[in-house]
Design a protein around this motif. Structure first.
Motif, short mmCIF file in Angstrom:
data_model
loop_
_atom_site.label_atom_id
_atom_site.label_comp_id
_atom_site.label_asym_id
_atom_site.label_seq_id
_atom_site.Cartn_x
_atom_site.Cartn_y
_atom_site.Cartn_z
N PHE A 96 0.82 -1.22 0.00
CA PHE A 96 0.00 0.00 0.00
C PHE A 96 0.85 1.26 0.00
O PHE A 96 0.52 2.25 -0.66
CB PHE A 96 -0.95 -0.02 1.19
N LEU A 97 1.95 1.26 0.75
CA LEU A 97 2.80 2.45 0.80
C LEU A 97 3.33 2.80 -0.58
O LEU A 97 3.47 3.99 -0.92
CB LEU A 97 3.94 2.22 1.78
N ARG A 98 3.65 1.81 -1.40
CA ARG A 98 4.17 2.08 -2.74
C ARG A 98 3.11 2.68 -3.65
O ARG A 98 3.43 3.24 -4.69
CB ARG A 98 4.72 0.78 -3.34
N ARG A 99 1.84 2.55 -3.26
CA ARG A 99 0.75 3.17 -4.02
C ARG A 99 0.33 4.49 -3.37
O ARG A 99 -0.68 5.08 -3.78
CB ARG A 99 -0.44 2.21 -4.07
N GLY A 100 1.08 4.94 -2.36
CA GLY A 100 0.77 6.20 -1.70
C GLY A 100 -0.46 6.14 -0.83
O GLY A 100 -1.10 7.17 -0.58
N GLU A 101 -0.80 4.95 -0.34
CA GLU A 101 -2.02 4.76 0.45
C GLU A 101 -1.66 4.39 1.89
O GLU A 101 -0.79 3.56 2.12
CB GLU A 101 -2.89 3.67 -0.17
N ASP A 102 -2.35 5.04 2.84
CA ASP A 102 -2.02 4.83 4.24
C ASP A 102 -3.26 4.64 5.10
O ASP A 102 -3.30 5.01 6.26
CB ASP A 102 -1.18 6.01 4.77
N GLU A 103 -4.31 4.09 4.51
CA GLU A 103 -5.52 3.81 5.29
C GLU A 103 -5.28 2.64 6.24
O GLU A 103 -4.47 1.74 5.96
CB GLU A 103 -6.68 3.48 4.35
N THR A 104 -6.01 2.63 7.33
CA THR A 104 -5.83 1.60 8.35
C THR A 104 -6.03 0.21 7.77
O THR A 104 -6.95 -0.04 7.01
CB THR A 104 -6.82 1.83 9.50
N LEU A 105 -5.14 -0.70 8.18
CA LEU A 105 -5.22 -2.10 7.77
C LEU A 105 -5.58 -2.97 8.96
O LEU A 105 -5.03 -2.82 10.05
CB LEU A 105 -3.87 -2.58 7.22
N VAL A 106 -6.51 -3.89 8.74
CA VAL A 106 -6.77 -4.97 9.68
C VAL A 106 -6.12 -6.22 9.11
O VAL A 106 -6.42 -6.61 7.99
CB VAL A 106 -8.28 -5.21 9.86
N LEU A 107 -5.21 -6.82 9.85
CA LEU A 107 -4.61 -8.08 9.43
C LEU A 107 -5.21 -9.19 10.27
O LEU A 107 -5.11 -9.16 11.51
CB LEU A 107 -3.09 -8.02 9.57
N MET A 108 -5.86 -10.13 9.60
CA MET A 108 -6.65 -11.14 10.31
C MET A 108 -6.33 -12.55 9.79
O MET A 108 -6.33 -12.77 8.56
CB MET A 108 -8.13 -10.83 10.12
N PRO A 109 -6.09 -13.50 10.68
CA PRO A 109 -5.89 -14.88 10.23
C PRO A 109 -7.12 -15.44 9.52
O PRO A 109 -8.26 -15.02 9.78
CB PRO A 109 -5.62 -15.65 11.53
N GLU A 128 -9.91 0.77 14.77
CA GLU A 128 -9.63 1.67 13.65
C GLU A 128 -9.56 3.12 14.12
O GLU A 128 -8.66 3.88 13.70
CB GLU A 128 -10.70 1.52 12.58
N ASN A 129 -10.48 3.53 14.99
CA ASN A 129 -10.47 4.90 15.49
C ASN A 129 -9.17 5.23 16.19
O ASN A 129 -8.63 6.33 16.06
CB ASN A 129 -11.65 5.11 16.44
N ILE A 130 -8.65 4.28 16.95
CA ILE A 130 -7.38 4.50 17.66
C ILE A 130 -6.22 4.55 16.68
O ILE A 130 -5.37 5.44 16.74
CB ILE A 130 -7.16 3.38 18.70
N ALA A 131 -6.19 3.60 15.74
CA ALA A 131 -5.09 3.54 14.78
C ALA A 131 -5.07 4.75 13.86
O ALA A 131 -4.00 5.22 13.46
CB ALA A 131 -5.20 2.25 13.97
N GLU A 132 -6.24 5.28 13.51
CA GLU A 132 -6.32 6.43 12.62
C GLU A 132 -5.86 7.72 13.30
O GLU A 132 -5.32 8.61 12.65
CB GLU A 132 -7.77 6.61 12.13
N SER A 133 -6.11 7.81 14.59
CA SER A 133 -5.83 9.07 15.29
C SER A 133 -4.44 9.11 15.93
O SER A 133 -4.07 10.11 16.54
CB SER A 133 -6.88 9.30 16.39
N SER A 134 -3.66 8.05 15.77
CA SER A 134 -2.34 8.00 16.39
C SER A 134 -1.48 7.00 15.63
O SER A 134 -1.90 6.42 14.63
CB SER A 134 -2.45 7.57 17.85
N ASP A 135 -0.27 6.80 16.12
CA ASP A 135 0.60 5.79 15.50
C ASP A 135 0.53 4.48 16.29
O ASP A 135 1.47 3.70 16.29
CB ASP A 135 2.05 6.30 15.43
N ALA A 136 -0.59 4.25 16.95
CA ALA A 136 -0.74 3.07 17.79
C ALA A 136 -0.90 1.80 16.97
O ALA A 136 -1.40 1.80 15.84
CB ALA A 136 -1.93 3.24 18.73
#
Length: 345
Positions: A96-109, A128-136
């Motif tokens: 995603f970074l190579r496409r200039g995209e930085d939206e929150t990702l959920v990685l799920m098994p 998502e709210n936490i990840a979007e508003s910080s670098d958490a």
């Protein structure tokens, strides 16, 4: 948010049903659909299908496209070889970074049983709210239902932060029975679900800080990706980053959840199907004077007499007879037989 289904594992603990050329995520173990298909359908109730991706080893590309014909190539991220979840997460972030995209990702098994989709959606939205508003980095922590020795545990602080999140203090990996009993008695301890929510840029920062060699090699691989990826360390994202991070939080999840990583977990999911003697039977199986067994027979009539607390699995690839108390040894033994040239998997 975008959701990435991680579907590249081997599933050795479900041998001989799960094999390297068709591992557990591609098998119909709890319904008529495979675990991958169930996970994908579940997630379409949370986000539009065009926001669901699959990351898997290149060898499983045909299986993914066969089982998910609606998944276009744009949403398929391929690992050249299997190198565990650390490199897998890094590769996903770079996609995603190579496409200039930085939206929150959920990685799920791809192999988890989570029937309450509404509760899952609520927990992911909080994360998502936490990840979007910080670098958490945010994980889902499962409220323990028993003193499980096959799962990792997350120890958190007592206070509740934004969206009810708990600050992660430390991890305990697959404890012994006594330690597990102590852990589940504490209110701020959770099972590690393996579900992670963070932005690609957050993944990049964490990798640069804690795994600079891995990240730099992958970021500079270019046309040499296949060769470079094969040289990366086999390391889980937990060991690579999460256990070292100081910006890690967990959202408690109090609903039914099961990681379908063993025959015992399959038994728990299908417990309502047990016969009057507590046996879980699949296939043409006839059990007499037998109690609390898991018996899976594929393609042949099977008779079991006088067995108790056994896992018996018969397929065209092999036969497993294992006492339930020894199931934790299965993965290591399968790997040992593979090294000896026994053809397992």
């Amino acid at each position: 948010m975008r959701i990435i289904i991680m579907a590249g594992g081997k599933g050795s603990r479900l041998w001989p049903r799960s094999l390297e050329d068709r591992p557990k995520q591609f098998l119909a173990l709890t319904s008529e659909e495979s675990m991958l298909q169930q996970t994908y359908r579940r997630l379409t109730r949370i986000v539009p299908p065009n926001r669901i991706y699959v990351v898997t080893a290149v060898q499983y590309r045909p299986l993914v496209l066969e089982q998910l014909p609606e998944l276009d190539e744009e949403r398929l991220i391929l690992e050249p070889v299997q190198r565990d979840t650390g490199p897998c997460v890094a590769l996903s972030a770079l996609h995603f970074l190579r496409r200039g995209e930085d939206e929150t990702l959920v990685l799920m098994p791809s192999d988890q049983h989570i029937p309450n989709v509404l509760a899952l959606n609520e927990a992911l939205c909080k994360a998502e709210n936490i990840a979007e508003s910080s670098d958490a980095i945010v994980t889902l922590g499962i409220v323990p239902a028993r003193p499980e020795t096959h799962y990792g545990y997350i120890l958190t602080s007592g206070g509740k932060g934004h969206e009810g999140a708990r600050k992660v203090l430390s991890f305990v990996e697959k404890p012994d029975r006594d330690t597990a009993l102590q852990l589940v008695a504490k209110p701020d301890v959770f099972w590690n679900s393996g579900i992670m929510v963070w932005r690609p840029s957050t993944i990049a920062r964490a990798m640069k800080e804690h795994q600079p060699g891995l990240w730099d090699a992958l970021a500079k691989a270019g046309a040499e990706l296949d060769r470079i990826y094969a040289q990366l360390p086999k390391i889980s994202v937990d060991y690579a980053v999460l256990e070292k991070a100081n910006n890690l939080y967990t959202i408690p999840f109090r609903y039914e959840w099961e990681d379908l990583g063993s025959w015992a977990s399959l038994e728990r999911i299908r417990e309502e199907e047990a016969d009057s003697n507590g046996n879980i039977l699949h296939g043409s199986v006839h059990a007499f004077d037998s109690n609390h067994n898991i018996i899976f027979a594929e393609g042949r009539k099977t008779i079991v007499i006088g067995a108790e607390d056994l896992i018996i699995v018969s397929t065209s690839e092999g036969l497993l007879i294992c006492h339930k108390s020894k199931e934790s040894d299965l993965k290591a033994i399968v790997q040992r037989v593979e090294k000896q040239g026994g053809g397992v998997g």
